[in-house]
Each structure stands twice: as C-alpha cells, then as structure tokens.
Design a protein around this motif. Structure first.
Motif, mmCIF file in Angstrom:
data_model
loop_
_atom_site.group_PDB
_atom_site.id
_atom_site.type_symbol
_atom_site.label_atom_id
_atom_site.label_comp_id
_atom_site.label_asym_id
_atom_site.label_seq_id
_atom_site.Cartn_x
_atom_site.Cartn_y
_atom_site.Cartn_z
ATOM 1 N N LEU A 1 30.365 -31.093 56.411
ATOM 2 C CA LEU A 1 30.802 -30.914 57.784
ATOM 3 C C LEU A 1 30.182 -29.618 58.292
ATOM 4 O O LEU A 1 30.727 -28.527 58.117
ATOM 5 C CB LEU A 1 32.327 -30.854 57.862
ATOM 6 C CG LEU A 1 32.936 -30.721 59.272
ATOM 7 C CD1 LEU A 1 32.560 -31.921 60.136
ATOM 8 C CD2 LEU A 1 34.458 -30.586 59.185
ATOM 9 N N GLY A 2 28.993 -29.753 58.857
ATOM 10 C CA GLY A 2 28.267 -28.573 59.271
ATOM 11 C C GLY A 2 27.678 -27.850 58.069
ATOM 12 O O GLY A 2 27.471 -28.406 56.993
ATOM 13 N N LEU B 1 33.875 -33.002 54.575
ATOM 14 C CA LEU B 1 34.642 -34.060 55.211
ATOM 15 C C LEU B 1 34.741 -35.227 54.245
ATOM 16 O O LEU B 1 33.733 -35.671 53.687
ATOM 17 C CB LEU B 1 33.972 -34.518 56.509
ATOM 18 C CG LEU B 1 34.618 -35.710 57.231
ATOM 19 C CD1 LEU B 1 35.997 -35.333 57.744
ATOM 20 C CD2 LEU B 1 33.722 -36.199 58.367
ATOM 21 N N SER B 2 35.953 -35.714 54.016
ATOM 22 C CA SER B 2 36.154 -36.871 53.147
ATOM 23 C C SER B 2 37.061 -37.872 53.841
ATOM 24 O O SER B 2 37.936 -37.502 54.638
ATOM 25 C CB SER B 2 36.753 -36.447 51.798
ATOM 26 O OG SER B 2 38.008 -35.827 51.972
ATOM 27 N N ALA C 1 39.474 -32.690 56.101
ATOM 28 C CA ALA C 1 38.364 -31.918 56.654
ATOM 29 C C ALA C 1 38.624 -30.442 56.419
ATOM 30 O O ALA C 1 39.758 -29.966 56.593
ATOM 31 C CB ALA C 1 38.193 -32.199 58.145
ATOM 32 N N ILE C 2 37.583 -29.728 56.011
ATOM 33 C CA ILE C 2 37.656 -28.279 55.801
ATOM 34 C C ILE C 2 36.440 -27.652 56.465
ATOM 35 O O ILE C 2 35.302 -28.086 56.242
ATOM 36 C CB ILE C 2 37.681 -27.926 54.303
ATOM 37 C CG1 ILE C 2 38.909 -28.527 53.617
ATOM 38 C CG2 ILE C 2 37.664 -26.418 54.108
ATOM 39 C CD1 ILE C 2 38.931 -28.323 52.117
#
Length: 765
Positions: A356-357, A362-363, A401-402
């Motif tokens: 994610l970026g 993201l999972s 999401a992290i």
C-alpha cells in the motif's frame, strides 16, 4: 597355399611396424605409443589420430606384454587393461579382435564403469553393443552401498545387465544380514532400477518374504510399482495389512492406492494423490470402508487441500475434510493428532496481500467456512460433554490495511463483514460488521521506544431474532487507548569462558477501554484468551469481535536475555510480568472451561541452561491470595543426536465444566506429567518410551514403549502405543517395521508417532 603366403606376409609386415614404432618411427594414421617405464609395459592404441574429440568407441590396450596379428587379434598378458569409452577393463589376460570389436578376458576381471564396477572370472563381450556374459559375477554400485553376485551375468546393452540366480544387498562384505535372492535379476544402472523374478527376501538367513516379481529403485528415485506391505495391529481394528501401489504419473504428480484388510473391520481402500506445479500444489486423500464388520455400515474419510497462486499477490485455497461418522478417526487412525480432532475444517477462500504505497501493506480475504464437529461417543449418554459446533461463515470478508510514517503517524484499519449461521435452530444467526481504525505515533531509538495509540472499535449486528428483549439490529462503539514503552540495556559478559551479550529490557504497557454492557449481544466467535506474556501485552483479552474487554490497567514486564555475539542466537531468556488493574473487570464471558480471572502475575524461564540442557517454564500466580494458578514446565536433556530425555509438568488450579459448579468441588485441577526418552542401552540398541499421566483422573492418557535396533544396513523398530481416543475409550496399536537400507520398508512405520510423542526424537542412520 596362397592364404598361407598372405598370412606370412601380414606377420612379417606386423613385425616391421612394431620395430619401426619402437625405433620412434610412426606409421601414417595408425599409432603405437612409445615404450613407457617400466620397460616391460607396452601401450597399444588402435585409434586414428585426429584433432577432433576422441571417438567414444576407441579402444586402448595396455599390458606387460602385447602380442598378436595386426588388425585381426591382439593378446594382452599380465596386468592387462582395456579402455573403451567411459569403461575400463582390467584382468590377468585378455584377447581383443579388432574386426568384430570383441573381447575375451580371463583371470581377476574387473570392469569399471561410470556407475558401478563388476568382477568375475571369465568374460566375453562385444564392445560395440556391450553384450556378452561373465561367469562368477560380483557387482557393486558406486552411488550407494548396493552390491551382489550371481551364477552368471548377461550384458544386455549399455548400462544394462541380467544376473541368473542373482542377489542384492546393501550390507558390507561378509556381513550379509539381509539380501534378496532372485532366479532372474535385471539391473539398469542408467535409471538405477532393478527388476527381479521369483524373489525371496532373506533376513538373518531366514526367508521372511516371497514375491514372484519385484520392481525396485536402489537410488531412491520415484518409480511406479508396489511398495512394501504395511503390517500392524490395533485393538480397535485388529490385524492390519495394506499393500500400497505407487503410481509415478508425472514428475509433478503421483498417487498411491493402498488396499487394506483389517480382521475386525473388513476391506478398506485408501487413495492418495499429490501434485505440484507452477503456482499450484495440493493433496487429496480418500479412504473407503464399504462394509464395516462391526457397524455393518459404509464408512469413509475424505481430505483435500488445494492452493492456487493467481499472481499479483492473489491466491485461492480450498481445504475440505469430512468423515462418515464420529468414530471414524478414533477407530481407524493410529495418529494422535487425527484421533484427537474435534472440528474438521471445510473452507474455500480467496486471499490477497500486497503493498500500500511505499510504506504500507494491504491484505484482503473472502472465505466460506464451516466445520464438521465430531462428538465424543460417551456424549450420547452425558449431554454435558457435547461439543458445540462453531458458527458457519457464509461468507466472511476481511480487510487489513497499514500505512506507516504519514507525517510521523502510523494508520491502521481492520474491517470484517460476516454472515453467521448455525445448524442449531435455537441459536441466533445474523450478520456482523466490525470496523477498527487506529492511529499511533511511534517514537523509536536504538535504546528504546514509546508508542501512544488510539482506536475506535465499531460493531453492527443484524440478527435473525431478538436477543434478551432487545432489538434485532444493534451496534456498539468502544474507544481503546494504549501506551506501549520499553528500554533496552545491554552489556558484554563471560560465562564459563564463553562470551555473551546480556540484555535488560523493562517494558510498560497501559490500556484503557471504558465499560460497555455487552451481555445482550450474541457470541459468534469470541473466547477468553489464555493468560500469557503475549496476552498481557494486548489490548483485548478476548479473541474474536463479539466481546471487547473493559480495561484500566498497566502491565509491567522485565526481560533479560543471553545472546551469542557472533550469531545473535538467544541462549537464555528470563522474564517476569505483573498486571495492575485500577478498576475491576465487568465484561465477563462464561465458557465451558472456567478458570480464575485473577491470575495476573507470570514468570518464565526458557532457553539452554547448558549445551545439553534446555528448559521452558511458565508460572502464573494470583498475587492477592499468593497461590499458583498455572504451571507449564518442561526440561530436556539432549547430549547428542539419538539421545534425549524430556520431562514435563502441567498444572491448572481450577478448571470446571460449568461456572455454576462450586469452586471447592473436588478434582477441578488439572495435574499431568509427561515424560519421554530416546536412549541407547546396548550397542546399536535404542529404547523409546513416553508416559502422559493424569493425576486428576488417575489414568494413562498416552503411553508408548519400544526399541530400535540400528545396524549398518537395516533398522528394526518395535513400538506399542496406547491412546485415550475419547472419554472411557482407549486404543492400543502395535508398530513393527524392518527397514532394509536402499530397498524397502516392511511393516507399519512408527516414525511419525515417535516424532509426535518424543520431542527431539532423531532417526539414526
């Protein structure tokens, strides 16, 4: 008369050529190498000179003395050596016929080839076709310890030969503890396989097995054919005999079909298939018992696991397990991990994991899940022992999401939506949505960290019916605040002449979550986590999302480690932790297993006390009454491979089947001891044993005893195992296995049982 003149002329010409060669003169295109030291050794080459690569059919002869008729017959006498291709033939005396490329050899014959060497007394062979015969043959494989002999050996082409009245063994010379004797034995050293007819397997001079045909691989390569029969005995199935047939379908696909006969159960067919490929792998198992002698019913078990990698972070997975009845695994399996299974998973899912970026992950997952719950047979009489099936999830969608380091902050989001259903119509079904966004501001350095964190846990329910006179649609919002901090100190120290790094790591973890009445909410998947170091340092003591604890507490922990400077391996860890509550807990989840809620002090010791002794001890205390709540202790002594002694103890002060049972009821504590050993007691003899005993129930939960004999070319294992498979039910299994190195295993394999029962068990080779 003319023929005699021609022969005389050729003889005179041959002598002239030899004389010229010994004088240093070379005949055109035909070479005879100059005299080598010692002077009595001559080298004769019949190859044409060329700057190109050597002809693979070229022949070179060396001997103390070489004589004969040029291009018709050559005889090498004394330390004779003939080289052709990759093969070297040595003997006392040999004749070579250039026109036909035949060789006739006698006396101390040794044929050295790429993958084996063969010895004998008289050899006749065509070097082009590599066909011929050898009397009194003896052969030895270079890759491995395989060897044997026979009455006669027939060469049948490159790397292939056949022995009449042949034998095969991997035992050393003059120590033939076992061998196979066959009227006809074919060896293919290229594929490293053998085919034998009218075969007797002889062990300690006693024939123990006969088969009219045997197809085997002496290098361990996969090969289609019958495997060694599996023989065993259990109290519930009786005498047990299986004849597995292995099918090597493709390099990435194989199967095993095993007809199985049990004296107390009847005929069972077991089928297993494995496959692996680019982005895919799986395993399927199917067992069918058409007519059980005991139940007079058809019984079966099915297991299928499949994983498919779809690319770009996506994968699909299927895991399906089912049996025909509650007692299938208990009656027909000898594996403790199988007989103790209660819920068989049936799940299909789609999963994603990616970036994610630049600094985030993201999972995502989407699953459909249910279980087949196997009941204890005694539960039919005592309904208190019935196991409640987990809820079905049809489906469940999850996203995590992290995103780190956004202006110094870390953001996270955990979201799930689940449709719960249950086979019991009296239970509440419904849909649940959870959202748990969090934000934290970590401060880190080389010597410590400080991480404040804030989150909002939101839950919404759409229930199939009203619960406790409340509306069917309801929601819950709970803020959760935590502050995690720690410092790391280290120093160099020396113990017993060894250098270590010792660390001292104090840690403080504070959690605040306000009380929210949740007693009216259903419980789809929550349970109280076991108290441990990991649980002390979490925000919620409940698993799942149906219960969020109220908390106003701080946990103080202190950990010290001994690390090896060169490798960073942790040799020893000592830790203590104390939890202080500023308010009493009000959110309580009653379960079928109730333990004290005041076990809030824990101490642990784990690691290697010495190079041979390792330990893992956890103790939990109730600091108010100063009494022990739980003990998990284990110590292992393993001075070398094949030698291990384990001793474990488990204690839980108060375990009740219902919260309504008084605390002072007798036998509410779990007290179990688990001891196991693998140890040599005579030369080549090893004993194996395990005892898992319950003092509360005053009975043996699991027991194992046996021995192993390890020889240079075979291993013999005899193991007896007794298991408690259900309440008031036990089973006893007998494993006897004879492992003939490099050939086959005869009997039932106890290795998995030994590895599961004896931590640190090592198969000795």
């Amino acid at each position: 008369m003319k023929k005699q003149k021609n022969r005389a002329f050729r003889s005179i010409f041959y002598l002239i050529v030899c004389f010229c060669t010994s004088s240093g003169l070379l005949a055109e295109n035909k070479t005879i190498k100059p005299r080598q030291k010692p002077a009595t050794i001559y080298a004769v080459s019949l190859t044409e000179e060329s700057n190109s690569k050597p002809n693979p059919k070229s022949v070179t002869i060396k001997a103390d003395r070489v004589e004969g008729i040029y291009e018709q017959e050559m005889e090498a006498i004394g330390n004779a050596q003939l080289c052709y291709g990759d093969n070297t033939l040595t003997a006392d005396r040999m004749k070579y016929f250039p026109e036909t490329n035949d060789a006739e050899v006698t006396g101390n014959i040794r044929l050295d080839r790429k993958k084996d060497f063969i010895q004998g007394d008289y050899l006749k062979m065509n070097l082009d076709t590599e066909t011929g015969f050898l009397s009194e043959p003896r052969y030895t494989m270079k890759d491995g310890d395989g060897r044997g002999m026979g009455a006669k050996l027939l060469f049948e082409g490159k790397n292939r030969y056949r022995l009449k009245e042949g034998s095969y063994t991997t035992c050393p010379v003059n120590q033939e503890d076992w061998y196979i004797q066959a009227s006809d034995l074919k060896i293919n050293s290229e594929t490293e396989t053998g085919v034998a007819r009218n075969v007797s397997v002889v062990f300690k001079d006693i024939p123990i097995l006969y088969t009219p045909w045997l197809d085997f691989s002496y290098s361990g390569r996969r090969k289609t054919g019958f495997l060694a029969p599996v023989v065993g005995h259990t109290a519930r199935s009786g005498a047990d005999l299986a004849a597995p047939f292995y099918i090597n379908i493709a390099p990435n696909l194989d199967a095993t079909i095993a007809p199985r006969v049990m004296s107390k159960r009847g005929f069972m067919l077991s089928n297993e298939m494995r496959y692996i490929g680019h982005g895919v792998h799986g395993h399927a198992q199917a067992d069918v018992l058409p007519d059980d002698f005991d139940t007079h019913k058809t019984r079966y078990g099915v297991s299928f696991q499949h994983t498919q990698y779809l690319g770009h972070g996506w994968r699909g997975q299927l895991d399906y397990n089912r049996v025909s009845d509650n007692r299938f695994l208990r009656d027909l399996s000898n594996n403790l991990s199988q007989t103790s299974r209660t819920n068989l998973l049936q799940q299909a899912g789609l999963f994603y994991h990616g970036a994610l970026g630049l600094d985030g992950t993201l999972s995502f997952s989407a699953i459909a899940q249910r279980f087949q719950t196997l009941q204890d047979p005694f539960a039919v009489v005592n309904t208190n022992l019935l196991t409640i099936s987990p809820y079905k999830r049809l489906p469940q969608l999850t996203m995590n999401a992290i995103k780190r380091n956004v202006a110094g902050f870390d953001f996270g989001l955990n979201a799930t939506w689940t449709n719960f259903a249950h086979q019991d119509p009296t239970r509440v079904d419904g849909k649940r949505l959870t959202l748990f966004p969090t934000v934290s501001l970590p401060f880190t350095s080389s010597f410590g960290f400080l991480t404040p964190k804030f989150g909002l846990h939101y839950t919404n329910y759409e229930l199939s019916k009203v619960v406790d006179d409340n509306v069917s649609n309801t929601d819950r919002l709970i803020p959760i605040v935590s502050l995690d901090s720690g410092v790391i100190f280290d120093r160099n120290m020396t113990i017993g002449g060894n250098n270590y790094i010792q660390t001292l790591e104090p840690r403080a973890f504070y959690v605040y979550a306000p009380f929210k009445d949740q007693s009216f909410l259903p419980n789809f998947d929550s349970a109280e986590s076991d108290f441990s170091f990991a649980q002390m340092l979490t925000e919620n003591r409940f698993s799942g999302h149906d219960r969020i604890n109220d908390a106003n507490q701080i946990t103080l922990a202190l950990t010290s480690r001994l690390l090896e400077p060169a490798t960073g391996i942790e040799r020893l860890r000592v830790a203590i932790g104390q939890q202080f509550r500023f308010s009493e807990r009000r959110v309580i989840l009653d379960s079928s297993q109730v333990t004290s809620r005041r076990a809030d002090f824990i101490a642990a010791l784990a690691g290697r006390l010495t190079r041979e002794i390792s330990t893992d001890v956890n103790i939990q205390l109730d600091q108010q009454s100063l009494r022990t709540e739980k003990i998990r202790a284990g110590i292992s002594y393993q001075p070398e491979l094949g030698k291990v002694i384990n001793l474990g103890y488990r204690y839980t002060r108060d375990v009740r089947e219902s919260i309504d049972i008084p605390v002072n009821q007798l036998n509410t504590a779990i007290k179990q001891v688990d001891a196991s050993i693998q140890w040599p007691f005579f030369s080549n003899w090893h004993t194996v044993a395990r005892v898992n005993y319950s003092f509360r129930d005053d009975r043996l939960l699991a027991g194992l005893a046996g021995f192993e004999y390890i020889s240079c070319c075979y291993k013999l294992r005899v193991v007896v195992q007794k298991l408690t498979t259900a309440t008031q039910r036990t089973t006893t299994a007998v494993f006897v296995q004879l492992e003939l190195n490099g050939l086959m295993n005869i009997g039932s394999n106890p290795l998995r049982v030994l590895q599961q029962s004896i931590p640190g068990y090592t198969s000795i080779y």
